[in-house]
Design a protein around this motif. Structure first.
Motif, PDB file in Angstrom:
ATOM      1  N   SER A 218       1.216   5.230   0.923  1.00 52.82           N
ATOM      2  CA  SER A 218       0.629   6.219   1.821  1.00 52.82           C
ATOM      3  C   SER A 218       1.074   7.646   1.515  1.00 52.82           C
ATOM      4  O   SER A 218       0.518   8.595   2.057  1.00 52.82           O
ATOM      5  CB  SER A 218       0.940   5.874   3.284  1.00 52.82           C
ATOM      6  OG  SER A 218       2.328   5.825   3.484  1.00 52.82           O
TER       7      SER A 218
ATOM      8  N   ASP B   5      -3.254   3.506   1.130  1.00 54.93           N
ATOM      9  CA  ASP B   5      -3.503   3.184   2.529  1.00 54.93           C
ATOM     10  C   ASP B   5      -4.839   3.806   2.930  1.00 54.93           C
ATOM     11  O   ASP B   5      -4.960   5.029   2.979  1.00 54.93           O
ATOM     12  CB  ASP B   5      -2.373   3.739   3.390  1.00 54.93           C
ATOM     13  CG  ASP B   5      -2.557   3.489   4.866  1.00 54.93           C
ATOM     14  OD1 ASP B   5      -3.551   2.823   5.258  1.00 54.93           O
ATOM     15  OD2 ASP B   5      -1.705   3.949   5.646  1.00 54.93           O
TER      16      ASP B   5
ATOM     17  N   ILE C 212       0.846  -1.194   0.000  1.00 47.44           N
ATOM     18  CA  ILE C 212       0.000   0.000   0.000  1.00 47.44           C
ATOM     19  C   ILE C 212       0.880   1.241   0.000  1.00 47.44           C
ATOM     20  O   ILE C 212       1.988   1.243   0.527  1.00 47.44           O
ATOM     21  CB  ILE C 212      -0.998   0.012   1.178  1.00 47.44           C
ATOM     22  CG1 ILE C 212      -0.291  -0.090   2.513  1.00 47.44           C
ATOM     23  CG2 ILE C 212      -2.029  -1.073   1.031  1.00 47.44           C
ATOM     24  CD1 ILE C 212      -1.203   0.110   3.699  1.00 47.44           C
TER      25      ILE C 212
ATOM     26  N   GLU D  87      -9.806  -2.073   0.780  1.00 44.54           N
ATOM     27  CA  GLU D  87      -8.761  -1.722  -0.167  1.00 44.54           C
ATOM     28  C   GLU D  87      -9.224  -0.580  -1.067  1.00 44.54           C
ATOM     29  O   GLU D  87     -10.391  -0.518  -1.455  1.00 44.54           O
ATOM     30  CB  GLU D  87      -8.388  -2.928  -1.028  1.00 44.54           C
ATOM     31  CG  GLU D  87      -7.805  -4.069  -0.224  1.00 44.54           C
ATOM     32  CD  GLU D  87      -7.428  -5.248  -1.074  1.00 44.54           C
ATOM     33  OE1 GLU D  87      -6.263  -5.658  -1.013  1.00 44.54           O
ATOM     34  OE2 GLU D  87      -8.296  -5.758  -1.803  1.00 44.54           O
TER      35      GLU D  87
END
Length: 94
Positions: free
Chosen positions: A38, A76, A36, A62
């Motif tokens: 961020s 994220d 992920i 997700e």
């Protein structure tokens, strides 16, 4: 009698294939995101947002975005900037 046993073999083969066939070709039966992201991505580079709720096959929510260059990135869902963008998108459609 031979015809009956041939049909039995064919039926058995069909049943075996049905058991091992992919249960749903259009849906992955696992989480889509391995990594992920961020760090902030400007919305001007995002062309599509896909929200996948947690469920039986993935225990986490997700968020997958498509960038203008076609690259798919998992975001994220707990990052503040991601939640802000998702809230704006949801408000736009409500």
């Amino acid at each position: 009698m031979a015809a009956e046993s041939s049909w039995a073999v064919i039926l058995l083969a069909v049943l075996v294939l049905a058991i091992f066939a992919d249960p749903c070709e259009s849906q992955e039966l696992r989480c889509q995101c391995i990594q992920i992201h961020s760090d902030f991505i400007s919305p001007k580079f995002i062309t599509n947002v896909q929200l996948i709720p947690e469920g039986a096959y993935c225990s986490r929510k997700e968020i997958i975005v498509t960038l203008k260059d076609g690259k798919l990135i998992c975001l994220d869902p707990e990052a503040d900037w991601v939640m802000t963008i998702i809230k704006k998108i949801m408000d736009r459609y409500n």
